[in-house]
Design a protein around this motif. Sequence first.
Motif, PDB file in Angstrom:
ATOM      1  N   TRP A 145       0.759  -1.128   0.026  1.00 58.49           N
ATOM      2  CA  TRP A 145       0.049   0.064  -0.115  1.00 58.49           C
ATOM      3  C   TRP A 145       1.088   1.293   0.119  1.00 58.49           C
ATOM      4  O   TRP A 145       0.632   2.189   0.553  1.00 58.49           O
ATOM      5  CB  TRP A 145      -0.954  -0.066   1.268  1.00 58.49           C
ATOM      6  N   LYS A 146       1.949   1.189  -0.671  1.00 52.66           N
ATOM      7  CA  LYS A 146       2.711   2.283  -1.171  1.00 52.66           C
ATOM      8  C   LYS A 146       2.305   2.942  -2.248  1.00 52.66           C
ATOM      9  O   LYS A 146       2.107   2.211  -3.235  1.00 52.66           O
ATOM     10  CB  LYS A 146       4.312   2.014  -0.957  1.00 52.66           C
ATOM     11  N   LYS A 147       1.992   4.266  -2.386  1.00 52.75           N
ATOM     12  CA  LYS A 147       1.666   4.619  -3.478  1.00 52.75           C
ATOM     13  C   LYS A 147       2.820   4.993  -4.568  1.00 52.75           C
ATOM     14  O   LYS A 147       3.750   5.216  -4.463  1.00 52.75           O
ATOM     15  CB  LYS A 147       1.206   6.443  -3.113  1.00 52.75           C
ATOM     16  N   ILE A 148       2.226   4.343  -5.811  1.00 53.50           N
ATOM     17  CA  ILE A 148       3.215   4.262  -6.904  1.00 53.50           C
ATOM     18  C   ILE A 148       2.815   5.765  -7.571  1.00 53.50           C
ATOM     19  O   ILE A 148       3.949   6.172  -7.966  1.00 53.50           O
ATOM     20  CB  ILE A 148       2.633   2.940  -7.854  1.00 53.50           C
ATOM     21  N   GLY A 149       1.607   6.002  -7.872  1.00 53.00           N
ATOM     22  CA  GLY A 149       1.601   7.252  -8.534  1.00 53.00           C
ATOM     23  C   GLY A 149       0.285   7.251  -9.008  1.00 53.00           C
ATOM     24  O   GLY A 149      -0.770   6.491  -8.873  1.00 53.00           O
ATOM     25  N   THR A 150      -0.376   8.570  -9.759  1.00 51.05           N
ATOM     26  CA  THR A 150      -1.675   8.671 -10.210  1.00 51.05           C
ATOM     27  C   THR A 150      -1.372   8.271 -11.586  1.00 51.05           C
ATOM     28  O   THR A 150      -0.562   8.320 -12.415  1.00 51.05           O
ATOM     29  CB  THR A 150      -2.050  10.109 -10.181  1.00 51.05           C
ATOM     30  N   ARG A 151      -2.732   8.033 -12.262  1.00 48.07           N
ATOM     31  CA  ARG A 151      -2.989   7.755 -13.696  1.00 48.07           C
ATOM     32  C   ARG A 151      -2.314   9.159 -14.683  1.00 48.07           C
ATOM     33  O   ARG A 151      -1.422   8.851 -15.652  1.00 48.07           O
ATOM     34  CB  ARG A 151      -4.312   7.818 -14.077  1.00 48.07           C
ATOM     35  N   GLU A 152      -2.218  10.442 -14.164  1.00 48.49           N
ATOM     36  CA  GLU A 152      -1.871  11.299 -14.702  1.00 48.49           C
ATOM     37  C   GLU A 152      -0.327  11.387 -14.704  1.00 48.49           C
ATOM     38  O   GLU A 152       0.154  11.676 -15.456  1.00 48.49           O
ATOM     39  CB  GLU A 152      -2.247  12.528 -13.952  1.00 48.49           C
ATOM     40  N   GLU A 153       0.187  11.076 -13.533  1.00 45.46           N
ATOM     41  CA  GLU A 153       1.550  10.828 -13.165  1.00 45.46           C
ATOM     42  C   GLU A 153       2.511   9.777 -13.978  1.00 45.46           C
ATOM     43  O   GLU A 153       3.498  10.028 -14.610  1.00 45.46           O
ATOM     44  CB  GLU A 153       1.978  10.821 -11.664  1.00 45.46           C
ATOM     45  N   LEU A 154       1.561   8.746 -14.245  1.00 47.09           N
ATOM     46  CA  LEU A 154       2.163   7.565 -14.877  1.00 47.09           C
ATOM     47  C   LEU A 154       1.569   7.555 -16.248  1.00 47.09           C
ATOM     48  O   LEU A 154       1.691   6.472 -17.017  1.00 47.09           O
ATOM     49  CB  LEU A 154       1.778   6.370 -14.270  1.00 47.09           C
ATOM     50  N   LYS A 155       0.995   8.549 -16.792  1.00 45.02           N
ATOM     51  CA  LYS A 155       0.364   8.527 -18.198  1.00 45.02           C
ATOM     52  C   LYS A 155       1.279   8.092 -19.223  1.00 45.02           C
ATOM     53  O   LYS A 155       0.796   6.935 -20.091  1.00 45.02           O
ATOM     54  CB  LYS A 155      -0.256   9.627 -18.580  1.00 45.02           C
ATOM     55  N   GLU A 156       2.471   8.414 -19.572  1.00 48.65           N
ATOM     56  CA  GLU A 156       3.418   8.167 -20.664  1.00 48.65           C
ATOM     57  C   GLU A 156       3.874   6.605 -20.443  1.00 48.65           C
ATOM     58  O   GLU A 156       3.710   5.779 -21.239  1.00 48.65           O
ATOM     59  CB  GLU A 156       4.619   9.019 -20.598  1.00 48.65           C
ATOM     60  N   LEU A 157       3.833   6.243 -19.222  1.00 45.73           N
ATOM     61  CA  LEU A 157       4.506   4.614 -19.039  1.00 45.73           C
ATOM     62  C   LEU A 157       3.125   3.824 -19.185  1.00 45.73           C
ATOM     63  O   LEU A 157       3.143   2.995 -19.986  1.00 45.73           O
ATOM     64  CB  LEU A 157       4.785   4.561 -17.614  1.00 45.73           C
ATOM     65  N   ILE A 158       1.988   4.091 -18.950  1.00 43.35           N
ATOM     66  CA  ILE A 158       0.810   3.550 -18.968  1.00 43.35           C
ATOM     67  C   ILE A 158       0.425   3.449 -20.651  1.00 43.35           C
ATOM     68  O   ILE A 158      -0.043   2.567 -21.279  1.00 43.35           O
ATOM     69  CB  ILE A 158      -0.607   4.185 -18.262  1.00 43.35           C
TER      70      ILE A 158
END
Length: 279
Positions: A145-158
Amino acid sequence: MMFTVPLISVWSSYRYFTFQEFLNPEGRREEMKKKSGYQKILHACMKAQNDGIDFIWIDTCCMVKGNHDEVARDIKSMYAYYENSVICYAYLVDVYKWNFGRESSPWYREQWRKWMFEDSEWFQRGWTLQELLAPKEVVFFSRKWKKIGTREELKELICSITAIPLELLEGKASPKDFDVKTRMSWAMGRMSTKPPDRAYCLLGILDVTLEPDYDEDVETAFRRLQDAFEKAHPGYLDAESHEKNLINSLVCQNLSEGQSQWETQWRILTNTWACAISI
């Protein structure tokens, strides 16, 4: 004010915690607490409470699996549940480590995180497609339950993992802004525990409704999905007939003897719709 947080379901080695178990905890409380599914729910509720959210929706324990009418209602409404939520917690159970000590180099930390995130089986599941696209905000968490990031923050990787356009991940566009072939291509490589769910998980993405029938096979489910789409959007497939050659080329690809499961799924998916476009 009441808010709902749909929590992305966790599968693989995780033991689900059902609605029936919540109703009958007497004498089994300690046994229930040992279940990994219970721990997931507990941490999700704690996170929601800390975020000032009053209600949370978790498909594994908020659906009465033995009640066909309730299951059918939830399957048909699943996309709307996520779309109307304020946030979605995506729990990636197979991302074991996200934080590192200072002794590790920045390059190593970055590469490890990228590899763990890209390799998560969450990106291979059918239902997680709408869980990724429908909510206003998605937050990813690791196994602890450690935060990885938001969809916005990880958008390029996603985007690199899923081939889903950046403008959709940024919330600047909706699935309806893309043609049906593109929308269906996002399901490529995704599997489900129940074969018909490979078709049902596209209901919200394609903006159609369909009564689920878990006695049917996946090809029948896709045929019914095609029929539902034609009824909801008459003339659309005819308008897209200029793409027939491209889609037929995907259908006619020779499948090697050692083909992967996602190639089989893509063949079924594209063959069904290519036939519709060819008519």
